[in-house]
Scaffold this motif. Structure first.
Motif, short mmCIF file in Angstrom:
data_model
loop_
_atom_site.label_atom_id
_atom_site.label_comp_id
_atom_site.label_asym_id
_atom_site.label_seq_id
_atom_site.Cartn_x
_atom_site.Cartn_y
_atom_site.Cartn_z
N ILE A 107 35.23 91.78 26.69
CA ILE A 107 36.60 91.98 27.26
C ILE A 107 36.55 91.88 28.65
O ILE A 107 35.66 93.36 29.50
CB ILE A 107 37.58 92.67 26.83
N ASP A 108 36.36 90.92 29.94
CA ASP A 108 36.62 91.24 31.07
C ASP A 108 37.75 92.15 31.51
O ASP A 108 39.32 91.17 31.62
CB ASP A 108 36.65 90.05 31.73
N THR A 109 37.23 93.15 32.52
CA THR A 109 38.98 94.00 32.50
C THR A 109 38.64 93.84 34.78
O THR A 109 39.30 94.68 34.62
CB THR A 109 38.36 95.80 31.76
N ASN A 110 38.20 93.22 34.70
CA ASN A 110 37.62 92.91 36.52
C ASN A 110 39.10 92.87 37.17
O ASN A 110 39.65 91.94 37.06
CB ASN A 110 36.87 92.37 36.51
N PRO A 111 39.54 94.06 37.69
CA PRO A 111 41.12 94.02 38.44
C PRO A 111 41.34 93.25 39.30
O PRO A 111 42.58 92.23 39.64
CB PRO A 111 41.25 95.75 38.57
N PHE A 112 40.00 92.79 39.94
CA PHE A 112 40.54 92.12 40.78
C PHE A 112 40.61 90.39 40.70
O PHE A 112 41.25 89.44 41.14
CB PHE A 112 38.91 91.86 41.95
N PHE A 113 39.88 89.60 39.11
CA PHE A 113 40.09 89.22 38.51
C PHE A 113 41.12 89.06 37.84
O PHE A 113 42.16 87.83 37.90
CB PHE A 113 39.05 88.68 37.61
N TRP A 114 41.85 89.84 37.65
CA TRP A 114 43.05 89.77 36.87
C TRP A 114 44.38 89.53 37.74
O TRP A 114 44.73 89.14 38.22
CB TRP A 114 42.83 91.12 35.86
N ASN A 115 43.90 90.26 39.03
CA ASN A 115 45.23 89.79 39.89
C ASN A 115 45.24 88.71 40.61
O ASN A 115 45.95 88.09 40.67
CB ASN A 115 44.54 91.29 41.21
N SER A 116 44.09 87.62 40.48
CA SER A 116 43.79 86.44 41.13
C SER A 116 44.89 85.50 39.96
O SER A 116 45.06 84.65 40.22
CB SER A 116 42.46 85.86 41.18
N VAL A 117 44.78 85.78 38.61
CA VAL A 117 45.07 85.07 37.66
C VAL A 117 46.57 85.22 37.29
O VAL A 117 46.97 85.23 36.16
CB VAL A 117 44.15 85.09 36.44
N LYS A 118 47.24 86.83 38.00
CA LYS A 118 48.24 87.78 37.20
C LYS A 118 49.41 86.44 37.45
O LYS A 118 50.58 86.46 36.32
CB LYS A 118 49.10 88.64 38.06
N SER A 119 49.59 85.09 37.96
CA SER A 119 50.72 84.23 37.75
C SER A 119 50.42 83.37 36.37
O SER A 119 51.96 83.04 36.04
CB SER A 119 50.99 83.28 39.01
N SER A 120 48.84 82.98 35.85
CA SER A 120 49.31 82.33 34.88
C SER A 120 48.82 82.73 34.20
O SER A 120 49.57 82.30 32.71
CB SER A 120 47.40 81.18 35.09
N LEU A 121 48.42 83.89 33.55
CA LEU A 121 47.75 85.02 32.83
C LEU A 121 47.96 86.17 33.18
O LEU A 121 47.11 86.73 33.60
CB LEU A 121 46.48 84.26 31.67
N PRO A 122 48.93 86.85 32.71
CA PRO A 122 49.12 88.43 32.60
C PRO A 122 48.04 89.12 31.93
O PRO A 122 48.33 88.99 30.65
CB PRO A 122 50.21 88.50 33.17
N ILE A 123 47.48 90.13 31.97
CA ILE A 123 46.98 90.57 31.38
C ILE A 123 47.45 91.09 29.81
O ILE A 123 47.20 91.19 29.07
CB ILE A 123 46.08 91.89 31.90
N SER A 124 48.32 92.01 30.19
CA SER A 124 49.48 91.83 29.36
C SER A 124 49.80 90.98 28.12
O SER A 124 49.33 91.05 26.81
CB SER A 124 50.49 92.49 29.47
N LYS A 125 49.61 89.79 28.41
CA LYS A 125 49.64 88.27 27.26
C LYS A 125 48.90 88.18 26.86
O LYS A 125 48.42 88.15 25.84
CB LYS A 125 50.27 87.09 27.97
#
Lengths: 292, 422
Positions: A20-38
Motif C-alpha cells: 500500500i502506497d502511503t506517500n502523504p504528498f500523493f494522498w494530499n494531492s488526491v484528497k478531493s477525489s479519493l480520501p485515504i479513509s475511503k
C-alpha cells in the motif's frame, strides 16, 4: 503456523502480499477525489474477502512510505486472526507517524515518489521464506496499490526485483490509483505475467479489486482479465532522458546514448574508431581473419 | 566451522580414493565403510550445546559458509565484466562419452546440463550468443551456429546423440577459432569445452593452435568428466580460462553454472565500442503483416523494427532485413546488476559479547525470528550500509537472485549506491 493436513491444500490457496502506497504528498494531492479513509475501507473489505475465500489463504500488508517501508499486517500471526481491521489500522497509523518523523525535507515539489523498490524487495524475501517452508505452501502473488509517480532513481532496483519475481514465478499485479500511468508497474506486470489496471471510477474501487485481483492463480486461466493496451519498452537515453527508438550502447557498461560520442560518461571508456556503417565492420573482419 | 569444511574436503578426497581402491578390495586392510569410522571419525561432526544436549548437524551454516567462500572469491567491487559474450560450447562425443559412470551415460548427462546452462546463460546475458560444436570420430562438427535464441540450440541438443571414435581437441579449437574471428571486436570470445576423453587425437601440433587461440584472444575453459589431462590444463593456463574436473553430477552442474555469470574482462581483449541498437515498439493488436523470421502472414502481436519497419516475432534478435540489433530495455536492465553490485553483508556472530538486547528479533527482509527457541540469538548478517539485520537465507537470496538490499532500498536517506537513471 500450525501444521495442516495435506488434503486441505487445494489448488487455489494463495498468499497475497499487498503493498500500500502511503506517500502523504500523493494522498494530499488526491484528497478531493479519493480520501485515504475511503480508500482504506475499500482495501479492508477486500482483504476480508480474500481471507474468506479459502481457510488457508494468507494476506500480508507492507506499507510503501515516503522515507521508509515496513510490514504492517500478517494474517498468519495470532494478532492477525482476531480484530483484524483495528490491528491493521493501528499499525498503519504508527507507521505513518514514524515515516513522517523521518522526513528531512520541509517541502517537496509535487507528489514525489515513494519507495516501491524497498517494499517489493521485502515482499520477495518474505515469499522466499514461504517457499522454504516445505513442499506444501500457498501460491504467492504481489498486489501493488500504487499512486505516486515513478522515481527514475529506482529503475535499476525495481528491474532487479521484477526479474527475481519472474524467476520465482511470482506475478506482480498493479492497481494504479494515481492520475497517470506508471511505466514501471506496466513493465512489472507484463514481464511477470500479472494484471495491470488503472480504474476509471475510484468510487467503486472495491468492485475493481474483487473482480480483477481477488482470483487465485489457478483460476486465472479460466477468466478474461484486463490485458494491457500497449507496454512501452523503449529505453530513455542517459544524456537527455528522452525516449528513443534507436540509440548507441556502450559495449562495456551498456549505457544508452542517443548520439555518437567519443567517451562513455558512465564508465569512462574511450571508444574505438567510429564505424562508418555498421554492416561494413563484419565484412572487414571476414577479409582479414588475423586482424584481431 | 573450519573443521566442517576440512571434513567436507576430506570426504571428497576419500571418495576419490575409495573409487580407486574398490578394485583392490581389502588391499589396505580396511573396507570403505570401516574407514568412515576409523579415518573420518564421523561422530566428531556432532556437537553439544551449552546444556549438554546434542545439537543437530547444522546444514544451514555449512551451506552458508560455502556460499560466503564463493562470494568472497567471485565478488570484487567494480571489476569490469565482459557483458557481450560470444561463447562456443564444445561437447565431446567420442567413445569416452558413452561411458556409463554418469547415469544413463556421460553424453546424456552433459546434454541435460548444457540445456539448463543455455537457459541460465541467456537469462543472465541477454545480449550474448552461443554456438555448439561436437567432437566425434576425430572431426569437429558445428551443431548450431552462433545465435541468440535458446530454443534452436536446445532443439539441436535434444536430437539423437551418438558417441564414437576419438576426440580431437585441435580440430575443435581450429574450427572455433576461425568462427570466432568473424565476430565484432567489442564482443568477448569464450569457449567452454566439456571433455570426457583422456587423450586427444590431433592432425598437427596442438601447441601452435593454442598459441593461435591466445593471439585471437579466445578464452578457453575446460570441464573434465574423467580425470585431469595436462594439455587441457596448459590450454586453460595459456588462454586465461579455468580448468576443473567434475566429481559427480551435482558437482558437474555447479561447475557448468559457474560459467553463466559474466567473467571478469581483460580490457585489451575487447575494444570498447558504441553499438547501434534499436528499441522496437510492440505492434498494435489486429494488424496483419508478414513476419520476417517465419516468412508468413501473422495477425497482431510482434514488434516493428524502427529502421526498416519489418515485423519480428521476438526479442532480442537481429533484424533480417536491415541487420539492426533489436533489444528491449529490460534486456539491458538484466545486466545492470553486474554494474551496480551490492556489498556483501557482514557476519554477526551470536557470541556472548554481543548484547542480545541490541539485536532485533526478526529478520528485516522476511520477518523470520532471529532467536532460537530459548531466546538465544542465531547467527545472522547485517548490511554495512543500512545496518539492518538479515537471516542467512535472505542473505543468500539477496546476493544470488535479488541484487537489491531491502534495507538500503527502504530508507530514502540511507547511504546507498547511486544508481543509473534509466
Amino acid at each position: 503456523m500450525t501444521p495442516v493436513s495435506a488434503k486441505l491444500y487445494t489448488d487455489d490457496v494463495s498468499l497475497l502480499m499487498v503493498l500500500i502506497d502511503t506517500n502523504p504528498f500523493f494522498w494530499n494531492s488526491v484528497k478531493s477525489s479519493l480520501p485515504i479513509s475511503k480508500f482504506l475501507t475499500h482495501v479492508l473489505a477486500f482483504l476480508n474477502a480474500i481471507v474468506l475465500l479459502n481457510q488457508l489463504n494468507q494476506v500480508v500488508v507492507i506499507a510503501t512510505g515516503y522515507n521508509s517501508c515496513d510490514y504492517i499486517f500478517d494474517s498468519s500471526t495470532s494478532e492477525g486472526q482476531t480484530q483484524r481491521a483495528e490491528y491493521l489500522l493501528q499499525k498503519l497509523e504508527e507507521f505513518v507517524n514514524k515515516d513522517e518523523s523521518l522526513c528531512r525535507e520541509d517541502s517537496v515539489d509535487g507528489p514525489g515518489f515513494s519507495l516501491l523498490s524497498g517494499s517489493l524487495s521485502m515482499a520477495l524475501c518474505y515469499i522466499q521464506r514461504v517457499f522454504r517452508s516445505g513442499p506444501l505452501h500457498p501460491h504467492p502473488r504481489i498486489l501493488c496499490l500504487h499512486g505516486s509517480p515513478d522515481g527514475p532513481g529506482q529503475y535499476v532496483a525495481i528491474m532487479n526485483s521484477i526479474f527475481s519475481a519472474q524467476r520465482s514465478m511470482v506475478p506482480i499485479d498493479s492497481c494504479v490509483i494515481g492520475a497517470q500511468h506508471s511505466a514501471f508497474l506496466q513493465q512489472a506486470s507484463y514481464i511477470t505475467g500479472g494484471v495491470y489496471l488503472k480504474p476509471q471510477m475510484l468510487d467503486g474501487l472495491f468492485q475493481y479489486l474483487s473482480t480483477v485481483f481477488a482470483t487465485d492463480l489457478h483460476s486465472r486461466g479460466f477468466l478474461q482479465l484486463p490485458k494491457p493496451a500497449g507496454v512501452d519498452f523503449r529505453a530513455s537515453c542517459f544524456c537527455h532522458k528522452n525516449t528513443i527508438d534507436m540509440g548507441y550502447i556502450c559495449s562495456v557498461c551498456l549505457s544508452i546514448f542517443c548520439k555518437h560520442q567519443k567517451k562513455c560518461s558512465t564508465c569512462g571508456s574511450v571508444f574505438g574508431q567510429a564505424p562508418v556503417q555498421d554492416s561494413s565492420t563484419p565484412d572487414r573482419k571476414r577479409k582479414n581473419p588475423m586482424d584481431a | 566451522m573450519s573443521q566442517k569444511e576440512s571434513n567436507d574436503e576430506e570426504r571428497r578426497f576419500n571418495r576419490e580414493e575409495e573409487e580407486e581402491d574398490d578394485d583392490d578390495g581389502d588391499g589396505r586392510g580396511r573396507d570403505a565403510w570401516e574407514r568412515t569410522y576409523a579415518d573420518e571419525r564421523s561422530w566428531e561432526s556432532l556437537q553439544e550445546d551449552e546444556s549438554g544436549l546434542l545439537r543437530p548437524i547444522d546444514n544451514k551454516t555449512l551451506y552458508h559458509a560455502q556460499y560466503r567462500r564463493r562470494l568472497r572469491t567471485s565478488t570484487a567491487a567494480r571489476i569490469q565484466k565482459g557483458l557481450i559474450r560470444y561463447v562456443y560450447i564444445i561437447i565431446d562425443l567420442s567413445r569416452a562419452a558413452g561411458e556409463m559412470d554418469y547415469k544413463p551415460s556421460r553424453m546424456v548427462v552433459v546434454a541435460r546440463q548444457v540445456e539448463a546452462f543455455i537457459r541460465e546463460f541467456f537469462d543472465q546475458n541477454p545480449l550474448s550468443q552461443i554456438g555448439i560444436v561436437t567432437l566425434k570420430d576425430g572431426v569437429a562438427h558445428s551443431l548450431t551456429d552462433l545465435g541468440g535464441s535458446p530454443e534452436s540450440h536446445i532443439k539441436a541438443l535434444m536430437g539423437k546423440l551418438t558417441s564414437s571414435g576419438d576426440a580431437s581437441l585441435q580440430n575443435g579449437l581450429d574450427l572455433v577459432q576461425s568462427l570466432l574471428n568473424q565476430i565484432p571486436t567489442y564482443g568477448h570470445r569464450e569457449v567452454l569445452i566439456l571433455y570426457s576423453a583422456l587423450s586427444t587425437c590431433d592432425p598437427g601440433d596442438i601447441m601452435e593452435t593454442i598459441q593461435k587461440c591466445k593471439a585471437s584472444k579466445v578464452r578457453c575453459s575446460v570441464i573434465g568428466l574423467s580425470a585431469e589431462v595436462y594439455i587441457c590444463k596448459y590450454l586453460c593456463q595459456e588462454t586465461g580460462g579455468s580448468y576443473s574436473v567434475a566429481l559427480d553430477e551435482s558437482h558437474l552442474k555447479e561447475l557448468v553454472f559457474e560459467h553463466a555469470p559474466p567473467p571478469p574482462a581483460i580490457a585489451e581483449f575487447a575494444v570498447a565500442n558504441l553499438i547501434k541498437m534499436g528499441f522496437p515498439q510492440r505492434a498494435a493488436e489486429g494488424v496483419i503483416s508478414i513476419c520476417s523470421c517465419h516468412k508468413e502472414a501473422k495477425v497482431g502481436g510482434g514488434y516493428t523494427c524502427p529502421r526498416c519497419k519489418a515485423r519480428i516475432c521476438e526479442l532480442p534478435t537481429e533484424c533480417q532485413i536491415c541487420g539492426l540489433t533489436l533489444v528491449s530495455s529490460p534486456h539491458l536492465a538484466r545486466s545492470y546488476h553486474h554494474l551496480f553490485p551490492i556489498t556483501p553483508f557482514d557476519d554477526v556472530s551470536p557470541s556472548v559479547s554481543n548484547d542480545p538486547r541490541h539485536l532485533p528479533k526478526n529478520c528485516f527482509g522476511c520477518q523470520q525470528s532471529l532467536l532460537n527457541p530459548g531466546n538465544m540469538p542465531t547467527s545472522c548478517v547485517s548490511c554495512p550500509k543500512c545496518k539492518q539485520y538479515f537471516c542467512l537465507d535472505c542473505d543468500i537470496y539477496i546476493h544470488e537472485s535479488l541484487h537489491n538490499c531491502p534495507g538500503c532500498e527502504s530508507f530514502r536517506h540511507s547511504k546507498s549506491v547511486s544508481t543509473a537513471e534509466g
